[in-house]
Design an enzyme around this catalytic site. Structure first.
Site, PDB file in Angstrom:
ATOM      1  N   PHE A   1     -21.578 -12.593  24.641  1.00  0.00           N
ATOM      2  CA  PHE A   1     -21.746 -11.245  24.074  1.00  0.00           C
ATOM      3  C   PHE A   1     -20.988 -10.194  24.860  1.00  0.00           C
ATOM      4  O   PHE A   1     -20.766  -9.097  24.365  1.00  0.00           O
ATOM      5  CB  PHE A   1     -23.239 -10.892  23.993  1.00  0.00           C
ATOM      6  N   LYS A   2     -20.564 -10.500  26.079  1.00  0.00           N
ATOM      7  CA  LYS A   2     -19.836  -9.501  26.869  1.00  0.00           C
ATOM      8  C   LYS A   2     -18.505  -9.116  26.227  1.00  0.00           C
ATOM      9  O   LYS A   2     -17.930  -8.092  26.575  1.00  0.00           O
ATOM     10  CB  LYS A   2     -19.639  -9.984  28.305  1.00  0.00           C
ATOM     11  N   ASP A   3     -18.039  -9.909  25.288  1.00  0.00           N
ATOM     12  CA  ASP A   3     -16.825  -9.548  24.551  1.00  0.00           C
ATOM     13  C   ASP A   3     -16.979  -8.207  23.819  1.00  0.00           C
ATOM     14  O   ASP A   3     -16.011  -7.470  23.685  1.00  0.00           O
ATOM     15  CB  ASP A   3     -16.486 -10.635  23.518  1.00  0.00           C
TER      16      ASP A   3
ATOM     17  N   ALA B   1     -16.487  -5.447  26.574  1.00  0.00           N
ATOM     18  CA  ALA B   1     -15.165  -5.460  27.204  1.00  0.00           C
ATOM     19  C   ALA B   1     -14.072  -5.033  26.217  1.00  0.00           C
ATOM     20  O   ALA B   1     -13.202  -4.232  26.542  1.00  0.00           O
ATOM     21  CB  ALA B   1     -14.871  -6.844  27.769  1.00  0.00           C
TER      22      ALA B   1
END
Ligand SMILES: *Cc1c(COP(=O)(O)O)cnc(C)c1O
Length: 478
Positions: free
Chosen positions: A145-147, A150
């Site tokens: 989910f950090k996409d 970022a």
């Protein structure tokens, strides 16, 4: 609407006065008309820094008083927005939510484009079983989910501040996952360049390939040392005033407010998908596998902007300082312990400060909205195995912790009929060994990952002394 979902009746059954917020919601919705287009300033959680614009808050990351930025007030979206999510795309929903953070029409338009461009993948809601849904947040380029954060931040930087000041150089020390999300986030974004530092021989093959096969504006430096050496080099560069005169450096780190904003989009999108299945009056509980609590904080921001929600489960592994705080009222940060859900191994969650600020420090208020739930590795593994056997669905260890919290919530009296959405933070293939051990299943590697595994690694080896790193930075950017 499920019959169990109305206000007072339910609240009396609960152990604490959790999740009782119909009144708050009604009050907020009424105000939204008047407050339209009010200018939103960003303030520090510590109250010792001047209020600023989104752009300034994004550039700074950490506020000058050491606090974290939050919008003041949290922009409210009208009730009509929340009632009509069903059938809307994640991109449309995200664009509208992002625009609500700005009053200037040009900024609103630019940030809509940022949102549409950044969120180039889906976040489907999968029904696991009666009243438990999994929101898959792992369809981005690095399968986590950090996409969301970022990619959004990279594009916001490029569109909102880059014009003013020339090329931005992102420095990131990484022990594996964060670096690849940042690198993929900024990959191909004009006006930006990423330098990743990772310890040679100390990251997994997959992680290394994800960092070293991009090329373009991403350079991977393989440091002859350990992670701490990488971090020391980056810190030295940030405090080198001579270097900072020549280069515009940024860390793009996870406390940046620009990384939280896009994480509120998928809460709304989950709600929209749930409205489609259960009707427009549904008010789910969200179970959030948490480490630094950025994800959960983004959910609170969505709630403060009017999202109908019954509450949040703060699901953690053995690093349980926040569940402990909810239980005892005392916050005791400590060193983290290692677990199989290692992206949540955080002993002093940085966003705790934001949560306190959003509820004006009131433990009672926090308890009305958030319930803690913590689990050990044995329970997590058991959950992965059981869900595979019962439902044929593969959970990664982080998501499994979220499912455990949802099941616990349902076991309490009166809660069984309440829909819970578990945020799935990583694709099971990222934690392949553990998931394969528990399920006996071989997990197929998704296409985009296989491609990167086939590509040739390209990195530059450097020593761990600062001088050569500095020279290299200047050389690369010439
Ligand atoms: C970062 C991460 C988390 C924790 O998210 P926070 O916002 O730090 O609470 C959970 N799961 C995975 C897979 C992660 O990468």
């Amino acid at each position: 609407m499920s019959p169990g979902l109305t206000g007072k009746e339910r609240a009396s059954q609960l152990r604490t006065e959790l999740f009782f917020m119909n009144d708050i919601q009604a009050e907020m919705t009424q105000k939204s008309g008047e407050e339209n287009r009010q200018e939103i300033r960003f303030v520090s959680t510590r109250g010792g820094a001047p209020a600023c614009t989104f752009q300034e808050a994004m550039k700074q990351g950490l506020a000058p008083d050491g606090g974290l930025y939050l919008p003041d007030p949290v922009p409210l979206l009208p009730e009509s927005f929340w009632q009509t999510l069903s059938g809307r795309t994640l991109q449309d929903t995200g664009a509208e939510m992002a625009a609500s953070w700005f009053s200037d029409p040009a900024d609103r338009e630019r940030i809509r484009e940022v949102a549409r461009d950044a969120i180039s993948f889906e976040a489907p809601l999968v029904r696991l079983r009666e009243n438990i849904y999994v929101l898959e947040l792992f369809h981005g380029p690095t399968l986590a989910f950090k996409d969301f954060g970022a990619r959004f931040m990279a594009r916001a930087y490029a569109r909102m501040v880059q014009d003013e000041e020339g090329e931005l150089l992102i420095l990131a020390a990484t022990s594996g996952d964060t670096g690849s999300a940042v690198a993929h986030g900024f990959f191909g974004v004009e006006g930006t360049r990423v330098i990743l530092l990772y310890p040679s021989g100390k990251v997994s093959n997959l992680q290394e390939k994800q960092m070293t096969t991009l090329g373009g504006n991403v350079t991977a430096l393989e440091v002859d040392g350990v992670f701490d050496d990488c971090q020391r080099l980056v810190k030295a560069a940030f405090s080198d005033s001579g270097l900072n005169k020549e280069l515009r450096l940024s860390s793009a780190n996870s406390i940046n407010i620009a990384r939280l904003i896009p994480q509120s989009f998928y809460y709304a999108h989950a709600l929209g998908q749930l409205q489609q299945q259960l009707g427009s009056t549904v008010k789910p509980v969200f179970s959030v596998p948490s480490g630094n609590f950025g994800n959960l904080t983004a959910g609170l921001l969505a709630m403060k902007s009017g999202m109908p929600v019954s509450g949040f489960l703060a699901a953690t592994n053995r690093n349980d300082v926040v569940p402990e705080y909810l239980e005892t009222g005392e916050f005791h940060p400590r060193s983290s312990v290692q677990t199989i859900s290692n992206a949540m191994d955080v002993g002093n969650p940085s966003n705790f400060e934001r949560i306190l600020h959003l509820f004006e420090g009131s433990l009672e208020e926090i308890r009305r909205h958030i319930r803690g739930s913590s689990w050990d590795d044995r329970q997590t593994r058991e959950c992965i195995r059981r869900v595979w056997q019962q439902e044929g669905y593969l959970l990664d260890p982080h998501t499994a912790v979220g499912v455990l919290a949802a099941e616990e919530f349902h076991r309490e009296s009166g809660n069984a009929g309440k829909p819970v959405v578990v945020l799935s933070t990583a694709h099971p293939v990222k934690f392949r060994e553990i998931v394969e051990e528990e399920t006996g299943q071989e997990i197929p590697v998704p296409e985009r990952l296989r491609e990167c595994l086939d590509r040739e690694k390209s990195s530059r080896k450097i020593g761990a002394e600062y001088e050569s790193f500095r020279d290299l930075l200047l050389e690369i950017t010439r």
